[in-house]
Design an enzyme around this catalytic site. Sequence first.
Site, mmCIF file in Angstrom:
data_model
loop_
_atom_site.group_PDB
_atom_site.id
_atom_site.type_symbol
_atom_site.label_atom_id
_atom_site.label_comp_id
_atom_site.label_asym_id
_atom_site.label_seq_id
_atom_site.Cartn_x
_atom_site.Cartn_y
_atom_site.Cartn_z
ATOM 1 N N GLU A 289 0.827 -1.222 0.000
ATOM 2 C CA GLU A 289 0.000 0.000 0.000
ATOM 3 C C GLU A 289 0.853 1.260 0.000
ATOM 4 O OE1 GLU A 289 -1.904 -0.635 3.775
ATOM 5 O OE2 GLU A 289 -3.395 -1.968 2.938
ATOM 6 N N GLY A 291 2.043 4.993 -0.518
ATOM 7 C CA GLY A 291 1.400 6.287 -0.711
ATOM 8 C C GLY A 291 2.431 7.342 -1.013
ATOM 9 N N ARG A 292 3.166 7.716 0.040
ATOM 10 C CA ARG A 292 4.158 8.784 -0.053
ATOM 11 C C ARG A 292 5.146 8.577 -1.209
ATOM 12 N NH1 ARG A 292 5.950 11.458 4.553
ATOM 13 N NH2 ARG A 292 5.093 9.773 5.835
ATOM 14 N N ARG A 329 2.837 19.420 7.991
ATOM 15 C CA ARG A 329 3.821 18.422 8.420
ATOM 16 C C ARG A 329 4.977 18.979 9.250
ATOM 17 N NH1 ARG A 329 6.638 15.710 5.334
ATOM 18 N NH2 ARG A 329 6.662 13.798 6.542
ATOM 19 N N TYR A 333 5.208 17.117 12.665
ATOM 20 C CA TYR A 333 6.259 16.094 12.778
ATOM 21 C C TYR A 333 7.675 16.649 12.718
ATOM 22 C CZ TYR A 333 2.408 13.276 10.692
ATOM 23 O OH TYR A 333 1.220 12.680 10.378
ATOM 24 N N CYS A 360 -1.205 32.394 12.559
ATOM 25 C CA CYS A 360 -0.902 32.987 13.855
ATOM 26 C C CYS A 360 -0.433 31.918 14.828
ATOM 27 C CB CYS A 360 -2.130 33.697 14.397
ATOM 28 S SG CYS A 360 -2.436 35.194 13.505
ATOM 29 N N GLU A 361 0.686 31.328 14.540
ATOM 30 C CA GLU A 361 1.297 30.282 15.351
ATOM 31 C C GLU A 361 2.790 30.446 15.213
ATOM 32 O OE1 GLU A 361 0.283 27.445 17.101
ATOM 33 O OE2 GLU A 361 -1.775 28.167 16.958
#
Length: 447
Positions: A289, A291-292, A329, A333, A360-361
């Site tokens: 499977e 994906g990335r 991401r 992470y 605003c972070e």
Amino acid sequence: MKLHGTMTVNSRGHLEIGGCDTVELASTFGTPLYVVDEELFRQNCREYYRAFTEKYGAEVIYAAKTLLTLAICRLVDEEGLGMDVVSGGELYTAIKARFPMSRVYFHGNNKSSEELRLALEARVGRFMVDNFYELEMLNRLAGEMRTRADVILRLTPGVEAHTHEYIKTGQIDSKFGLVIDNGQALAGVRRALEMENIILHGLHCHIGSQIFELDSYAHAAGIMMDFAARVARETGWAPAELDLGGGLGIYYTEGDEPRPVAEYADVIMRAVREKALAHGLPVPRVIVEPGRSISGPAGTTLYTVGAVKDIPGVRKYVAVDGGMGDNPRPALYQSRYEACLANKAAAPAEEVVSIAGKCCESGDMLIWDIALPRVEPGDILAVSCTGAYNYSMSMNYNRLPRPAMVLVRDGQADIIVERETYEDLLRNDVIPERLRRSRRLNVASAR
Ligand SMILES: Cc1ncc(COP(=O)(O)O)c(C=O)c1O
């Protein structure tokens, strides 16, 4: 920045993808803009198809959670892969794209009865059942709908892959799957086998994501096959299918050394075959499977540089018109990315800057400390390898509309996702009647 797929630098010194000048893409479609290199996406599908399907008769199912749109469904279908979906929304996208349902594998650790019904009606190829609750519900719903569900049971093999805490999934203490070590997996198999409306085809595990050590896969395959042998001894049933999940790592930045897909296939297939022989079991049909490793390198995000803020002796912040809204991401992470200035792609690096998003972070930083040519407002920043878990994880924090997406190939750029508008942001907002009225009343009583 390492060039991927069809990326080149053209005679104007601009980054080109799929024969399209990215500076022109930015001015035509606006920024932030997701750009998908169709040729590279297809090549990645084909590499898997050749390595697993042509060579070993194994099945490759694309993990749609990494990047899914109607057009992407078409590409995956044309390349002959199956599709792993994890929600009613992903399934609905596949249905609407007329993706062949027999090649859809339905994952998810908490599928609702509505989602299971939708999947039963659509006749998906396989239900990847995660837990006892789901197994019982699926059996009941299938009975009510006078059908039977084709099932693969998800197990946790107890393999700890070397990857980020949040993207490793095969360890025992995980929200996914039935644990092999404590007997739950065997109990799950027994229960599935006795159910009237469940046809158990096989077993599944997924040990994590962004994995470079192929040994982890051989190890997991070995554990799954040992378990299959135990199940066969105790129940007389042997899995006809063995799904070993996805997770192959890709290049994001220096130090990432992806392993060739062909080698990955050989390692897995050797491990499965050796164990089958040792246990006297038939070799199951293997499923993977990815994906990335299919969508990730095929995506690039274009941003326009706005404010440039130099704090002498500390750091130079370069703010772009996107950030964690279109790519969560780095904030989630601590993921790292490479980038270049698309309009100065041939120019040498002159300064080290940090790329800030516009949310605003304080944590909304796309890249810390990257060497670039002198950066000025209006420059186009291209961040590479954003095809996986970017658009699919995007959000509207700060009410930022999500970017558009274009598919590029042979000098042609086609919109496959329209840019969200402010109106889109309001589409589901409702002001209840009493609030409409109360505002007038409050104003009236204040007078
Ligand atoms: C069950 C399962 N299969 C496949 C994948 C795809 O993994 P990747 O994108 O790393 O290949 C994931 C991702 O988390 C997953 O949970």
